[in-house]
Design an enzyme around this catalytic site. Structure first.
Site, mmCIF file in Angstrom:
data_model
loop_
_atom_site.group_PDB
_atom_site.id
_atom_site.type_symbol
_atom_site.label_atom_id
_atom_site.label_comp_id
_atom_site.label_asym_id
_atom_site.label_seq_id
_atom_site.Cartn_x
_atom_site.Cartn_y
_atom_site.Cartn_z
ATOM 1 N N LYS A 99 57.632 49.349 57.759
ATOM 2 C CA LYS A 99 57.429 50.701 57.236
ATOM 3 C C LYS A 99 56.153 50.741 56.412
ATOM 4 O O LYS A 99 56.048 50.080 55.376
ATOM 5 C CB LYS A 99 58.586 51.149 56.347
ATOM 6 N N GLY A 158 54.527 45.835 46.686
ATOM 7 C CA GLY A 158 54.569 47.113 46.001
ATOM 8 C C GLY A 158 54.841 46.929 44.522
ATOM 9 O O GLY A 158 54.534 45.883 43.945
ATOM 10 N N GLY A 210 60.505 46.249 43.580
ATOM 11 C CA GLY A 210 60.832 44.862 43.909
ATOM 12 C C GLY A 210 62.123 44.408 43.252
ATOM 13 O O GLY A 210 62.946 43.712 43.868
ATOM 14 N N GLU A 212 55.872 40.554 46.708
ATOM 15 C CA GLU A 212 54.533 40.492 46.090
ATOM 16 C C GLU A 212 54.366 41.775 45.314
ATOM 17 O O GLU A 212 54.211 42.851 45.883
ATOM 18 C CB GLU A 212 53.469 40.318 47.174
ATOM 19 N N CYS A 259 46.590 44.927 43.262
ATOM 20 C CA CYS A 259 47.608 44.322 42.404
ATOM 21 C C CYS A 259 47.050 43.170 41.578
ATOM 22 O O CYS A 259 47.518 42.902 40.477
ATOM 23 C CB CYS A 259 48.790 43.858 43.243
ATOM 24 N N GLU A 283 50.466 48.070 34.097
ATOM 25 C CA GLU A 283 49.570 48.123 35.255
ATOM 26 C C GLU A 283 49.152 49.577 35.492
ATOM 27 O O GLU A 283 49.988 50.431 35.768
ATOM 28 C CB GLU A 283 50.264 47.558 36.489
#
Length: 479
Positions: free
Chosen positions: A183, A235, A240, A257, A291, A388
């Site tokens: 996806k 993501g 996660g 990740e 990221c 972040e």
């Protein structure tokens, strides 16, 4: 300094044949999705590029069943050498259609064409070439005794590197004998759907790769489906954690990740001009939608003023604008929602007392844009130093000793990457050993290679992608 004006150098869109609508790719064919169609828009102009089908639970089930049939009847029975031939064929087609993919990636994502043309698409092809070479050599990859595929792999990828993340996921999965249900992100599905055409062109057996589009519920359907043997997700850390909780106690394996808040550390013996280029590449590459972006700059106190001066001078030369202009350095923010998050966090930085500076460039009237921004006077407790941002925003902190640099660099819930700038090799090795980061760059930043593993610690996830280590999550070993 003299000011140079650059004439626009736009890349033509004519190489891309955009459809008005796209279906799901299941069992080697495009089919209509059962959900409500959604629009994919250009973040640079807000124009609608295409309508895309939304996959329902039933559509995901059909994709998983197609992947299972392909796995049991064809793909798991095929020799590694023959699987490798398909991967090589896909890699060559990606090279042949590289310009088409690059233009579509920039249209759908907002990143500058010179990045999608020179980084994303060539690297995507390289990952297929690299993993093709491993397909018939798995028993020599130090993966353990008798490496075998898991079966059907569910893969969910983000919007910041749509095509590259697809290659990171699909190439090792196919090389190791698994089949895939993937996806793409709901804001950037178009290159994944173009990749489906590549699968057809390469005569990949039906069902080996299935692509289902949609938002969170579609991804949740993949995570929850009992026919999925292994999950791979790139993501946000929040999502996660949700995936990890959802599969706890099940037989499903996963690699995650997730986010990062990397420190880019500059010592007083570093070549400053070279370091400044690394700082710029570390945080303003891909609009900061990375990221592992070097979003925290740690500068040794004795050179902090000089580094800041040269950095601001360099940022005044960055060109923000049309992603399809070959002169553009910083493209559009991927979505209105992401722009709103960047604005909220930078406003918080100001309200908490950090000093804000941007290059004052003119922004287009349409689309989602944000100027390259630097905050000085940042402390460890500022939100912009802890959370972040995922945008073109740099927080500058100072340190005096290597020990203090390590302490500040590790003062984060994340552990994905870091950078070190110094002329002393012994210092690089010592710092790399002390830093809690999965990837440590020395006198460079944001450099990737298919042969090198990538992944993090702590809230940056677990598992590795790329290199021989990236094959391991896709196999089970033993008797």
């Amino acid at each position: 300094m003299p000011t140079f004006e650059y004439a626009p150098a736009p890349e033509s869109r004519s190489v891309v044949d955009l459809r008005t609508s796209y279906g799901l790719f299941i069992n080697g064919e495009f089919v209509d999705g059962g959900g409500t169609a959604f629009k994919s828009i250009s973040p640079a102009t807000e124009e609608v590029l295409a309508e895309v089908s939304e996959a329902t639970d039933a559509d995901v089930d059909a994709a998983v069943r197609a992947a299972r049939t392909a796995y049991t009847r064809v793909w798991s029975r095929m020799s590694g050498a023959d699987r490798g031939k398909y991967l090589y064929r896909i890699a060559r087609i990606l090279q042949e259609r590289a310009r088409e993919f690059a233009v579509l990636e920039s249209l759908d994502n907002g990143k500058p064409i010179k990045e999608s043309r020179d980084v994303d698409i060539p690297l995507a092809a390289a990952h297929f070439f690299y993993n093709a070479g491993w397909a018939d050599k798995l028993e020599f990859a130090s993966l353990g005794p008798n490496p075998r595929p898991h079966g059907v792999v569910g893969q969910i990828i983000p919007w910041n590197f749509p095509m590259l993340m697809l290659a990171w996921k699909i190439a090792p999965a196919l090389a190791t004998g698994n089949t895939v249900v993937l996806k793409p992100a709901e804001t950037t599905p178009l290159t994944a759907l173009l990749f489906a055409e590549v699968c057809q062109q390469a005569d990949l057996p039906p069902g080996v790769v299935n692509i289902v589009t949609g938002a969170g519920p579609t991804g949740q359907a993949i995570v929850d489906h009992p026919g999925i043997d292994k999950l791979a997700f790139t993501g946000s850390t929040g999502v996660g954690k949700m995936i990890a909780r959802a599969i706890a106690g099940t037989r499903k394996k996963a690699t995650l990740e997730l986010g990062g808040k990397a420190a880019n550390i500059v010592f007083d013996d570093a070549p400053i001009d070279q370091a400044v280029e690394g700082i710029v590449n570390g945080i303003f590459f891909n609009q900061g939608h990375v990221c592992c972006a070097g979003s925290r700059l740690l500068v040794q106190e004795s050179i902090a003023g000089e580094v800041e001066r040269r950095l601001k001078r360099r940022l005044q030369t960055l060109r923000v604008g049309d992603p399809l202009d070959k002169n553009t350095d910083v493209g559009a923010i991927n979505s209105r929602a992401q722009l709103d998050r960047i604005v909220a966090l930078t406003d918080a930085g100001e309200s908490e007392g950090a000093e804000r500076w941007d290059n004052g460039c003119e922004l287009p009237s349409k689309g989602f844009w944000f100027r390259p921004t630097v905050f000085t006077g940042v402390t460890q407790t500022h939100r912009i130093a802890q959370e972040e941002i995922f945008g073109p925003v740099l927080s500058v902190l100072t340190f005096r000793t290597p020990q203090e640099a390590v302490a500040k660099a590790n003062n984060t819930p994340y552990g994905l990457s870091a950078g070190i700038w110094t002329e002393k090799g012994s210092r690089i090795l010592w710092m790399a050993d002390q830093l809690k980061a999965g990837v440590v760059w020395a006198n460079t930043f944001n450099k990737f290679d298919p042969t090198s593993p990538f992944g993090g610690y702590k809230e940056s996830g677990y598992g590795r992608e790329g290199g021989r280590h990236g094959l391991e999550p896709y196999v089970k070993t033993g008797a």
